[in-house]
Scaffold this active site. Structure first.
Site, PDB file in Angstrom:
ATOM      1  CE1 TYR A 141      39.856  47.812  36.706  1.00 11.73           C
ATOM      2  CE2 TYR A 141      37.547  47.236  36.425  1.00 11.73           C
ATOM      3  CZ  TYR A 141      38.870  47.027  36.119  1.00 11.73           C
ATOM      4  OH  TYR A 141      39.215  46.031  35.243  1.00 11.73           O
TER       5      TYR A 141
ATOM      6  CD  GLU B 176      39.164  39.858  33.866  1.00  6.20           C
ATOM      7  OE1 GLU B 176      38.198  39.164  34.246  1.00  6.20           O
ATOM      8  OE2 GLU B 176      39.083  41.092  33.699  1.00  6.20           O
TER       9      GLU B 176
ATOM     10  CD1 TRP C  20      36.118  44.554  38.737  1.00  4.47           C
ATOM     11  CD2 TRP C  20      37.367  42.733  38.455  1.00  4.47           C
ATOM     12  NE1 TRP C  20      37.399  44.967  38.439  1.00  4.47           N
ATOM     13  CE2 TRP C  20      38.184  43.868  38.258  1.00  4.47           C
ATOM     14  CE3 TRP C  20      37.940  41.464  38.332  1.00  4.47           C
ATOM     15  CZ2 TRP C  20      39.539  43.779  37.947  1.00  4.47           C
ATOM     16  CZ3 TRP C  20      39.296  41.381  38.022  1.00  4.47           C
ATOM     17  CH2 TRP C  20      40.078  42.520  37.833  1.00  4.47           C
TER      18      TRP C  20
END
Length: 198
Positions: free
Chosen positions: A25, A47, A55
């Site tokens: 990522y 988010e 995350w």
């Protein structure tokens, strides 16, 4: 600690240095410009779901989120009903937080309304700052800024929710509006937006 040199010889921040998913990522997506409505709506939604979580959790569930929220097509998500909310709350593959699920549907509706004012992309990118941080260590990376605070307030005024200033700064980092790659990272300056920021 600044960056960590991986087996491939590339320097990355600690958060992206060991987990293969986070590494991929970081190397291919994080910090790269997102300038399409659907892509930006997805980032804002994820988010929001990430708030209070790591995350890595969201990234591992990303495909399930895309399936559950119709690839984050704002028109389709805006049409979700109470039955859809119940279905999402029963879906173990995503984060089953009722407030965040409802916020995503609400934000889809707000995204459609923003089309009358030029659209979500131009609206969000209108808050791009004139300069970007130059962190040498993770501790020097800000968690919010004057621009993320202003963006948060402006989005809330347009009906969005779960768009606090810290969440919006994370969005700005993720879509390249600011470059918070550490100075020693191999990704510093890779967005093309901040060529002189290395």
């Amino acid at each position: 600690m600044s960056t960590i040199i991986g087996p491939d010889g590339l320097a990355r921040p600690p958060w992206a240095a060991t987990d293969p998913l986070l590494m991929q990522y970081y190397d291919t997506e994080w910090g790269m410009p997102v300038r399409d409505e659907q892509g930006l709506f997805e980032r804002i939604s994820l988010e929001a779901f990430q708030s209070g979580l790591s995350w890595a959790i969201i990234l591992r569930k990303r495909l399930a989120f895309r399936e559950a929220f119709c690839d984050f097509d704002p028109e389709r998500v805006a049409a979700f009903t109470e039955a859809d909310v119940d279905k999402l709350l029963a879906e173990p593959a995503i984060v089953r937080n009722q407030r965040k699920i409802r916020a995503t549907i609400n934000n889809a509706k707000a995204t459609l309304l923003l089309r009358e004012k030029g659209g979500l992309v131009d609206f969000v990118w209108g808050f791009q700052p004139a300069d970007t941080p130059r962190p040498e260590t993770p501790e020097e990376v800000p968690t919010q800024s004057a621009e993320s605070l202003a963006l948060s307030k402006a989005l809330k005024k347009e009906g969005f929710s779960f768009v606090g200033p810290t969440t919006m700064f994370a969005l700005m980092e993720a879509i390249g509006m600011v470059d918070t790659h550490l100075l020693a990272s191999h990704r510093r300056g890779s967005s093309g937006i901040w060529p002189g920021a290395a």
